[in-house]
Design an enzyme around this catalytic site. Structure first.
Site, PDB file in Angstrom:
ATOM      1  CD  GLU A 199      -2.830  -1.308   2.340  1.00  8.28           C
ATOM      2  OE1 GLU A 199      -2.226  -1.754   3.333  1.00  8.28           O
ATOM      3  OE2 GLU A 199      -4.033  -1.014   2.350  1.00  8.28           O
ATOM      4  CD  GLU A 210      -3.128  -6.308   3.876  1.00  8.28           C
ATOM      5  OE1 GLU A 210      -3.145  -7.062   2.863  1.00  8.28           O
ATOM      6  OE2 GLU A 210      -2.626  -5.177   3.870  1.00  8.28           O
TER       7      GLU A 210
HETATM    8  N1  CAA Z   1       4.736  -7.403  11.724  1.00  4.07           N
HETATM    9  C1  CAA Z   1       5.466  -7.778  12.795  1.00  4.07           C
HETATM   10  N2  CAA Z   1       6.419  -8.720  12.754  1.00  4.07           N
HETATM   11  C2  CAA Z   1       6.632  -9.314  11.578  1.00  4.07           C
HETATM   12  C3  CAA Z   1       5.904  -8.989  10.428  1.00  4.07           C
HETATM   13  C4  CAA Z   1       4.929  -7.972  10.528  1.00  4.07           C
HETATM   14  N3  CAA Z   1       4.225  -7.574   9.463  1.00  4.07           N
HETATM   15  N4  CAA Z   1       6.338  -9.757   9.409  1.00  4.07           N
HETATM   16  C5  CAA Z   1       7.291 -10.550   9.920  1.00  4.07           C
HETATM   17  N5  CAA Z   1       7.479 -10.284  11.219  1.00  4.07           N
HETATM   18  C6  CAA Z   1       8.470 -10.885  12.124  1.00  4.07           C
HETATM   19  C7  CAA Z   1       8.216 -12.347  12.385  1.00  4.07           C
HETATM   20  O1  CAA Z   1       7.317 -12.516  13.455  1.00  4.07           O
HETATM   21  C8  CAA Z   1       9.608 -12.846  12.711  1.00  4.07           C
HETATM   22  O2  CAA Z   1       9.886 -12.468  14.025  1.00  4.07           O
HETATM   23  P1  CAA Z   1      10.859 -13.364  14.926  1.00  4.07           P
HETATM   24  O3  CAA Z   1      12.166 -13.382  14.230  1.00  4.07           O
HETATM   25  O4  CAA Z   1      10.851 -12.677  16.236  1.00  4.07           O
HETATM   26  O5  CAA Z   1      10.210 -14.715  14.952  1.00  4.07           O
HETATM   27  C9  CAA Z   1      10.506 -11.999  11.799  1.00  4.07           C
HETATM   28  O6  CAA Z   1       9.716 -10.842  11.446  1.00  4.07           O
HETATM   29  C10 CAA Z   1      10.938 -12.691  10.528  1.00  4.07           C
HETATM   30  O7  CAA Z   1       9.770 -13.229   9.898  1.00  4.07           O
HETATM   31  P2  CAA Z   1       9.792 -14.650   9.169  1.00  4.07           P
HETATM   32  O8  CAA Z   1      10.409 -15.665  10.048  1.00  4.07           O
HETATM   33  O9  CAA Z   1       8.426 -14.870   8.677  1.00  4.07           O
HETATM   34  O10 CAA Z   1      10.809 -14.336   7.984  1.00  4.07           O
HETATM   35  P3  CAA Z   1      10.760 -14.833   6.472  1.00  4.07           P
HETATM   36  O11 CAA Z   1      11.987 -14.271   5.838  1.00  4.07           O
HETATM   37  O12 CAA Z   1      10.531 -16.294   6.415  1.00  4.07           O
HETATM   38  O13 CAA Z   1       9.487 -14.148   5.816  1.00  4.07           O
HETATM   39  C11 CAA Z   1       7.992 -12.339   5.292  1.00  4.07           C
HETATM   40  C12 CAA Z   1       9.431 -12.769   5.682  1.00  4.07           C
HETATM   41  C13 CAA Z   1       7.659 -12.887   3.900  1.00  4.07           C
HETATM   42  C14 CAA Z   1       7.954 -10.862   5.296  1.00  4.07           C
HETATM   43  C15 CAA Z   1       6.997 -12.946   6.311  1.00  4.07           C
HETATM   44  O14 CAA Z   1       7.454 -12.621   7.619  1.00  4.07           O
HETATM   45  C16 CAA Z   1       5.589 -12.438   6.193  1.00  4.07           C
HETATM   46  O15 CAA Z   1       4.832 -12.936   5.377  1.00  4.07           O
HETATM   47  N6  CAA Z   1       5.212 -11.442   7.026  1.00  4.07           N
HETATM   48  C17 CAA Z   1       3.859 -10.968   7.136  1.00  4.07           C
HETATM   49  C18 CAA Z   1       3.461 -10.124   5.970  1.00  4.07           C
HETATM   50  C19 CAA Z   1       2.054  -9.607   6.159  1.00  4.07           C
HETATM   51  O16 CAA Z   1       1.128 -10.341   6.432  1.00  4.07           O
HETATM   52  N7  CAA Z   1       1.897  -8.289   5.997  1.00  4.07           N
HETATM   53  C20 CAA Z   1       0.644  -7.648   6.179  1.00  4.07           C
HETATM   54  C21 CAA Z   1       0.601  -7.048   7.529  1.00  4.07           C
HETATM   55  S1  CAA Z   1      -0.969  -6.403   7.925  1.00  4.07           S
HETATM   56  C22 CAA Z   1      -1.034  -4.922   7.157  1.00  4.07           C
HETATM   57  O17 CAA Z   1      -0.108  -4.482   6.554  1.00  4.07           O
HETATM   58  C23 CAA Z   1      -2.346  -4.244   7.363  1.00  4.07           C
HETATM   59  C24 CAA Z   1      -2.575  -3.032   6.575  1.00  4.07           C
HETATM   60  O18 CAA Z   1      -3.334  -3.033   5.653  1.00  4.07           O
HETATM   61  C25 CAA Z   1      -1.983  -1.808   6.984  1.00  4.07           C
END
Ligand code: CAA
Ligand code: NAI
Length: 701
Positions: A105, A125
């Site tokens: 976004e 999301e």
């Molecule tokens: N918020 C907080 N923490 C997050 C995060 C997020 N969006 N994304 C990842 N993390 C944290 C994980 O909990 C993890 O923490 P720890 O090391 O303490 O366990 C760390 O970051 C690394 O994450 P991964 O182990 O998952 O790392 P990866 O390299 O395998 O994957 C990634 C990376 C593809 C970004 C994956 O973490 C992921 O899919 N993250 C979530 C993405 C997501 O869903 N984003 C949408 C958020 S909601 C939003 O944005 C709402 C809106 O409309 C405003």
């Protein structure tokens, strides 16, 4: 606290950098920093263009999910993005890694988008029980049309940079140095006098959209059954067509905040963090050295060995697959090839890629070829004497430092490890069938398993895209041990006069991917029966114990593979049908065993299946078999089809109240006696202390 956002000014192009490891989640501090940075650049007014960029391993991975339980703190993301979009000079997003959720976004609020060739963009999301709430539902339909926007929002799957370019989201793909190309792109914009290009000013292309809405309404009701956020997402996208931008944005925010507060979203967020926590092992020092795993050996190319080989081959690891004889090896390799061919047919793999994957798997009849393997996984028949013999051989063949794993589903890993001179290098790696598809991997820690070996197994689990969960040793480990009371009650209720459909429909209405009786039919009734027969001496003293399964087994009704089991299956149809023959067999067994015909109602079916499941989870936790309640939730959502939007059995139990589960256990103890209905001591203790499984995790894990 240092500001995660900084401005770099070397020339007329300003770069706004965010550095918030590990994934540049847009936390409150980042929102504040971005707001300040863009406001100060607007005030100074001398930058000719601005680049929005991130340090570290990825562009913004979205809003900071860990803040979702806290009250919303200004500035809201929508306001930050409005400020970015309102800049008087062009703002260019420099995208790499994964631009997800609020991260994608953010790119839509920028006026231009340059992406690294390997970048991925997405709005995942819905996986968190919310939907894009920072302008995504309003800007994306304006940028690429409603159909394309719905595809991205409703599937929640990221797309590649090239697909994003094709759709008109990305303007330029950087084949080389991203920042150099983003700067060159910005400079060119300045030279050509191209100004800001706010997406919010575009109008929505509404042609042919009703079909797309109808498609995703049906999708929401079938594939995302029982969920509310997909319907809210559709409503918000519709608002992009029907309302002016600002009003659409306000509705999006209102609906998104509502979604965030639902149990569905809390449960999905719980699972998100729970899946990442499984690799954190209490007491395992951070600096525990891991063993490098560069090549893998697999013994047995049957149902499991073949699937396991595919997992490693897919991750680019060379695999040596050893079988007992030529025919079985040929059959095993042919099955693997057929599986890959199916993926080629579906267009998800090219023929060239398939050949490369097959080339990663070297078939052999000689265990001596395991000599150089870093990890060997045994997947031969479930027989203790055979496993012991195999491990003695592996111990003598495999190099020092190689990890030896068993895929046993029921046997004692310590007993197997004791056959070797390296029990500290032995553990269980329990894959689930089909192993190349199911995401769960139980990592079974033996009494002597070395910390580094355990850590290596967890790491390699992630590398092959599994969700590894540590389990201690007990019969059935975490998952199958809990399956036992759940399935036992389902089978007992058949004897009381419920039909398979009565039972499975209650479970499926709750959200289970499949009712448990349909699961037995899928997995093979004979498989479970054999295991129970092998434990004959330890079988509970109750002739109705899994009696319905036994009678199916004895009649050769093994489930889907024989066309009949608890249900009847018809070739060419995907359906399952109630089968009068099965019902008659069960009725006859009930009569023989003297079970009174008193079919349970839906509520009783529900309670008698799910309460013992949770109760067994509590025992598993109390005995230290699972490290935390959230690990149990991951096992059941990743391996047994428990609905993710209910957060797993333990999270769900906390939600409905542990006192309710305890009262239910006591109620059925009254009715059926204590053999199967003794409440777990931990459940009683937590209820007495007014605590939850989540409290237990906080205090113990
Ligand atoms: N918020 C907080 N923490 C997050 C995060 C997020 N969006 N994304 C990842 N993390 C944290 C994980 O909990 C993890 O923490 P720890 O090391 O303490 O366990 C760390 O970051 C690394 O994450 P991964 O182990 O998952 O790392 P990866 O390299 O395998 O994957 C990634 C990376 C593809 C970004 C994956 O973490 C992921 O899919 N993250 C979530 C993405 C997501 O869903 N984003 C949408 C958020 S909601 C939003 O944005 C709402 C809106 O409309 C405003
Ligand atoms: P399977 O019968 O499909 O395959 C076993 C294979 O091992 C056969 O191809 C056989 O030829 C081979 N084999 C036997 N002895 C051998 C030896 N000495 N050397 C080399 N190869 C040998 O069995 P399946 O279902 O793959 O099970 C294997 C293991 O995985 C068992 O321990 C089982 O409990 C476990 N498991 C099975 C699951 C399932 O759903 N099938 C799920 C999880 C674990």
């Amino acid at each position: 606290m240092t500001n995660p956002v900084t401005i770099e000014r070397k020339d007329e192009i300003a770069v706004v950098w965010t550095d918030n490891p590990p994934v540049n989640a847009i936390s409150h501090a980042v929102r504040l920093g971005l707001m300040e940075a863009f406001e100060s650049l607007a005030k100074e007014g001398d930058a000719k263009a601005i680049i929005l960029a991130c340090k570290g391993r990825t562009f913004f991975a979205g809003a900071d999910i860990s803040e979702f339980d806290k009250p919303v703190q200004a500035p809201h993301l929508q306001d930050v993005f409005d400020t970015i979009e309102g800049m008087k000079v062009p703002v260019v997003a420099a995208i790499f890694g994964t631009a997800l959720g609020g991260g994608m976004e953010a790119t839509l609020a920028c006026h231009y988008r340059v992406a690294d060739a390997k970048a991925r963009l997405g709005l995942p999301e819905l996986n968190l029980g919310i939907f894009p709430g920072a302008g995504g539902t309003q800007r994306l339909p304006r940028l690429i049309g409603v159909r394309g926007a719905l595809d991205i929002i409703m599937t929640a799957k990221p797309i590649s940079a090239s697909k994003a370019k094709e759709l008109g989201i990305v303007d330029h793909i950087a084949g080389g140095d991203l920042m150099a190309e983003a700067k060159a792109y910005a400079r060119k914009l300045v030279e050509e006098g191209k100004g800001p290009r706010p997406v919010s000013r575009l109008s929505v292309d509404g042609t042919g959209v009703e079909e797309a809405f109808a498609h995703y309404e049906a999708f929401a009701k079938s594939r995302l059954k029982g969920r509310t956020s997909p319907l809210k997402a559709l409503q918000a996208v519709r608002a992009a067509m029907d309302l002016p931008f600002k009003e659409g944005l306000a509705l999006e925010l209102k609906l998104c905040l509502e979604a965030k507060d639902t149990f569905e979203s809390k449960a999905l967020r719980h699972i998100f963090f729970a899946e990442r926590k499984t690799r954190k092992i209490p007491g395992l020092p951070e600096d525990t050295a891991v063993h490098e795993i560069a090549n893998v050996g697999i013994l047995g190319a049957g149902t499991m060995g073949g699937g396991i080989a595919m997992c490693f081959a897919n991750a680019g690891l060379p695999v040596t697959l050893v079988e007992a004889n030529e025919d079985n090896l040929k059959r095993g390799l042919a099955t693997i090839e057929r599986n890959y061919e199916r993926t080629v047919k579906r267009g998800r793999l090219s023929a060239k890629q398939k050949n490369a994957l097959m080339a990663n798997i070297r078939g052999s009849l000689d265990m001596a070829n395991f000599a150089d393997c870093d990890l060997v996984i045994e997947a031969v028949f479930e027989n203790m004497d055979l496993k012991k013999e195999v491990f003695r051989k592996l111990d003598s063949i495999c190099k020092q430092g190689a990890i030896l794993a068993t895929n046993t589903s029921t046997l004692d890993v310590d007993e197997i490890a004791a056959e070797t001179k390296r029990p500290e290098y032995v553990l269980g790696l329990h894959f689930f069938s089909p192993a190349n598809i199911m995401p769960l991997l139980e990592v079974v820690r033996g009494a002597k398993t070395d910390a580094g070996v355990l850590k290596s197994a967890l790491q390699v689990g992630k590398r092959i895209r599994k969700i590894p969960v540590v389990s201690g040793i007990c019969f059935g480990f975490i998952g199958n041990r809990m399956l036992s009371p759940y399935g036992r009650e389902a089978q007992r209720m058949l004897l009381e006069g419920a039909s398979p459909k009565d039972i499975d429909s209650v479970l499926e209405d709750f959200g289970m991917a499949m009712g448990v009786l349909a699961v037995y039919d899928l997995a093979g009734i004979d498989v479970g029966h054999k295991i129970r027969e092998a434990m004959r001496d330890n079988k509970p003293d109750d002739p109705t114990f899994f009696a319905a399964g036994a009678v199916m087994n004895d009649a050769g009704r093994f489930g889907q593979k024989t066309g009949t089991g608890f249900y009847r299956y018809e070739k060419g149809t995907r359906g399952r049908f109630e089968d009068p023959d099965a019902l008659a067999l069960i009725r006859k067994t009930a009569e023989d065993l003297g079970v009174v015909q008193d079919p349970p109602g839906r509520e009783e079916i529900f309670e008698r299946c799910l309460y013992p499941l949770v109760n067994e989870g509590a025992n598993i936790l109390d005995e230290g078999i699972a490290l935390r309640a959230s690990d149990i939730d991951v096992v059941w959502t990743a391996g047994y089809g428990f609905p993710r939007h209910k957060g797993g059995p333990m999270f769900w139990a906390d939600h409905i109240g542990l006192d309710k589960i305890l009262a239910g256990m006591k109620k059925y103890r009254e009715k059926f006696g204590p053999l199967f209905w003794e409440p777990a001591p931990l459940l009683e203790r937590l209820v007495r202390e007014g605590k939850t499984f989540a409290d237990w995790d906080k205090e113990n894990a």
